[in-house]
Design a protein around this motif. Structure first.
Motif, PDB file in Angstrom:
ATOM      1  N   UNK A  24       9.433  10.358  10.250  1.00 12.90           N
ATOM      2  CA  UNK A  24      10.130  11.318  11.096  1.00 12.90           C
ATOM      3  C   UNK A  24       9.744  12.744  10.694  1.00 12.90           C
ATOM      4  N   UNK A  25       9.143  13.436  11.644  1.00  7.75           N
ATOM      5  CA  UNK A  25       8.761  14.833  11.450  1.00  7.75           C
ATOM      6  C   UNK A  25       9.786  15.683  12.180  1.00  7.75           C
ATOM      7  N   UNK A  26      10.471  16.539  11.443  1.00  4.28           N
ATOM      8  CA  UNK A  26      11.536  17.352  12.051  1.00  4.28           C
ATOM      9  C   UNK A  26      11.077  18.796  12.234  1.00  4.28           C
ATOM     10  N   UNK A  27      11.392  19.340  13.388  1.00  5.64           N
ATOM     11  CA  UNK A  27      11.151  20.752  13.652  1.00  5.64           C
ATOM     12  C   UNK A  27      12.359  21.537  13.128  1.00  5.64           C
ATOM     13  N   UNK A  28      12.141  22.340  12.099  1.00  4.93           N
ATOM     14  CA  UNK A  28      13.261  23.025  11.450  1.00  4.93           C
ATOM     15  C   UNK A  28      13.392  24.478  11.892  1.00  4.93           C
ATOM     16  N   UNK A  29      12.376  25.004  12.550  1.00  6.97           N
ATOM     17  CA  UNK A  29      12.425  26.387  13.032  1.00  6.97           C
ATOM     18  C   UNK A  29      11.610  26.465  14.310  1.00  6.97           C
ATOM     19  N   UNK A  30      12.120  27.197  15.303  1.00 10.45           N
ATOM     20  CA  UNK A  30      11.421  27.264  16.592  1.00 10.45           C
ATOM     21  C   UNK A  30      11.081  28.700  16.993  1.00 10.45           C
ATOM     22  N   UNK A  31      10.825  29.543  16.000  1.00  8.01           N
ATOM     23  CA  UNK A  31      10.462  30.935  16.275  1.00  8.01           C
ATOM     24  C   UNK A  31       8.959  31.074  16.488  1.00  8.01           C
ATOM     25  N   UNK A  32       8.425  30.330  17.435  1.00  6.12           N
ATOM     26  CA  UNK A  32       7.009  30.398  17.784  1.00  6.12           C
ATOM     27  C   UNK A  32       6.882  30.162  19.289  1.00  6.12           C
ATOM     28  N   UNK A  33       5.744  30.558  19.831  1.00  4.45           N
ATOM     29  CA  UNK A  33       5.444  30.242  21.231  1.00  4.45           C
ATOM     30  C   UNK A  33       4.743  28.890  21.316  1.00  4.45           C
ATOM     31  N   UNK A  34       3.722  28.716  20.476  1.00  3.62           N
ATOM     32  CA  UNK A  34       2.984  27.456  20.413  1.00  3.62           C
ATOM     33  C   UNK A  34       2.662  27.149  18.961  1.00  3.62           C
ATOM     34  N   UNK A  35       2.727  25.886  18.615  1.00  8.84           N
ATOM     35  CA  UNK A  35       2.407  25.448  17.264  1.00  8.84           C
ATOM     36  C   UNK A  35       1.523  24.221  17.363  1.00  8.84           C
ATOM     37  N   UNK A  36       0.358  24.287  16.726  1.00  4.19           N
ATOM     38  CA  UNK A  36      -0.579  23.171  16.725  1.00  4.19           C
ATOM     39  C   UNK A  36      -0.689  22.649  15.295  1.00  4.19           C
ATOM     40  N   UNK A  37       0.058  21.619  15.027  1.00  2.00           N
ATOM     41  CA  UNK A  37       0.174  21.085  13.669  1.00  2.00           C
ATOM     42  C   UNK A  37      -0.433  19.689  13.599  1.00  2.00           C
ATOM     43  N   UNK A  41       0.852  -1.188   0.000  1.00  2.00           N
ATOM     44  CA  UNK A  41       0.000   0.000   0.000  1.00  2.00           C
ATOM     45  C   UNK A  41       0.890   1.240   0.000  1.00  2.00           C
ATOM     46  N   UNK A  42       0.449   2.265  -0.727  1.00  2.00           N
ATOM     47  CA  UNK A  42       1.129   3.562  -0.716  1.00  2.00           C
ATOM     48  C   UNK A  42       0.338   4.519   0.173  1.00  2.00           C
ATOM     49  N   UNK A  43       1.047   5.344   0.904  1.00  2.00           N
ATOM     50  CA  UNK A  43       0.430   6.258   1.867  1.00  2.00           C
ATOM     51  C   UNK A  43       0.879   7.684   1.554  1.00  2.00           C
ATOM     52  N   UNK A  44      -0.077   8.587   1.386  1.00  2.00           N
ATOM     53  CA  UNK A  44       0.231   9.997   1.169  1.00  2.00           C
ATOM     54  C   UNK A  44       0.391  10.694   2.515  1.00  2.00           C
ATOM     55  N   UNK A  45       1.436  11.513   2.631  1.00  2.00           N
ATOM     56  CA  UNK A  45       1.710  12.251   3.857  1.00  2.00           C
ATOM     57  C   UNK A  45       1.638  13.750   3.580  1.00  2.00           C
ATOM     58  N   UNK A  46       1.058  14.503   4.510  1.00  2.00           N
ATOM     59  CA  UNK A  46       0.986  15.955   4.351  1.00  2.00           C
ATOM     60  C   UNK A  46       0.852  16.613   5.716  1.00  2.00           C
ATOM     61  N   UNK A  47       1.222  17.883   5.773  1.00  2.00           N
ATOM     62  CA  UNK A  47       1.178  18.653   7.007  1.00  2.00           C
ATOM     63  C   UNK A  47       0.181  19.798   6.883  1.00  2.00           C
ATOM     64  N   UNK A  57       9.070  19.582   8.748  1.00  2.00           N
ATOM     65  CA  UNK A  57       9.352  18.934   7.473  1.00  2.00           C
ATOM     66  C   UNK A  57       9.232  17.428   7.631  1.00  2.00           C
ATOM     67  N   UNK A  58       8.812  16.762   6.555  1.00  2.00           N
ATOM     68  CA  UNK A  58       8.773  15.304   6.502  1.00  2.00           C
ATOM     69  C   UNK A  58       9.664  14.860   5.355  1.00  2.00           C
ATOM     70  N   UNK A  59      10.290  13.691   5.468  1.00  2.00           N
ATOM     71  CA  UNK A  59      11.293  13.294   4.475  1.00  2.00           C
ATOM     72  C   UNK A  59      10.731  13.067   3.080  1.00  2.00           C
ATOM     73  N   UNK A  60       9.465  12.694   2.985  1.00  2.00           N
ATOM     74  CA  UNK A  60       8.861  12.459   1.673  1.00  2.00           C
ATOM     75  C   UNK A  60       7.350  12.580   1.790  1.00  2.00           C
TER      76      UNK A  60
END
Length: 232
Positions: free
Chosen positions: A107-120, A56-62, A90-93
């Motif tokens: 693996x979801x990487x946090x690439x920038x931390x210029x926020x107080x709170x992030x709800x993703x 099965x193929x799985x689509x990933x998005x943020x 960011x996600x690898x693919x």
């Protein structure tokens, strides 16, 4: 904290499985990730498992999510919301291929931390026939210090026919539930019962309602907040 989040998910309802079906063969874990003192370079791992006998193929998005006044999750998938999610995470693919009975780590990487709170939110959508399924993993990220206290308060309350309706507001730097105690007085003004109450999670800068059923004999109610110790 994670146990609290599990209870929060139950209060919100099963919003993490959007359009899921009994025939779906893909699962993800965990379904919620929380991090305080979040820093750029931090990586969050999610296990994606194919339980089926076919590839099965799985689509990933943020994207992002928010909360309405009833405490329900509101998914934000506009162009602006997607772009903001991509600014910080960011996600690898975008597509994940899973063989039969195979699992992969997303693996979801946090690439920038210029926020107080992030709800993703990370969406996981298997390419399967039949009823389409889309699963979601919520990421509640805060750059506040781990010992930072929540600042929640009752902004309004009213007694209705068979209950009490409270409105909880979060003015602090971190999300969390409101906790307090109700004192029930009878017609003779005697304290007859104490009840511990707890709201669902309240996101930063948001408000949500909390309904409490009252016994028919209650004549007067006092509300004590565990956060301020004051009776509104």
């Amino acid at each position: 904290m994670m146990a609290m989040l599990r209870r929060f998910l139950l209060v919100f309802g099963a919003f993490l499985l959007l359009g899921s079906s009994a025939g779906a063969t893909v699962s993800v874990a965990p379904v919620v990730i929380e991090a305080v003192e979040a820093q750029a370079g931090q990586v969050f791992s999610i296990v994606c498992q194919n339980w089926g006998e076919e590839d099965v193929s799985v689509d990933l998005s943020l994207a992002l999510f928010d909360q309405d006044e009833f405490g329900r999750v509101v998914l934000l998938e506009s162009t602006e919301a997607v772009a903001k999610a991509a600014q910080f995470l960011t996600i690898p693919r975008d597509v994940l291929s899973l063989g039969a009975k195979e699992q992969e780590i997303i693996q979801v990487e946090l690439v920038e931390d210029t926020f107080d709170n992030l709800y993703a939110v990370l969406f996981i959508k298997p390419r399967q026939g039949g009823i389409q399924a889309r699963m979601a993993v919520l990421l509640l990220l805060s750059t506040a210090a781990g010992d930072t206290q929540t600042e929640l308060a009752i902004s309004s309350w009213r007694k209705e026919d068979e209950g009490l309706h409270l409105t909880i507001e979060n003015h602090g730097p971190r999300h969390g539930p409101w906790e307090g105690e109700l004192h029930f007085f009878d017609a003779s003004n005697q304290l007859s019962e104490k009840r511990q109450i707890r709201s669902g999670l309240v996101l930063v800068g948001r408000r949500r309602g909390l309904d409490v059923a009252l016994p028919s004999w209650v004549h007067r109610v006092e509300i004590l907040s565990a956060h301020s110790g004051q009776v509104p």
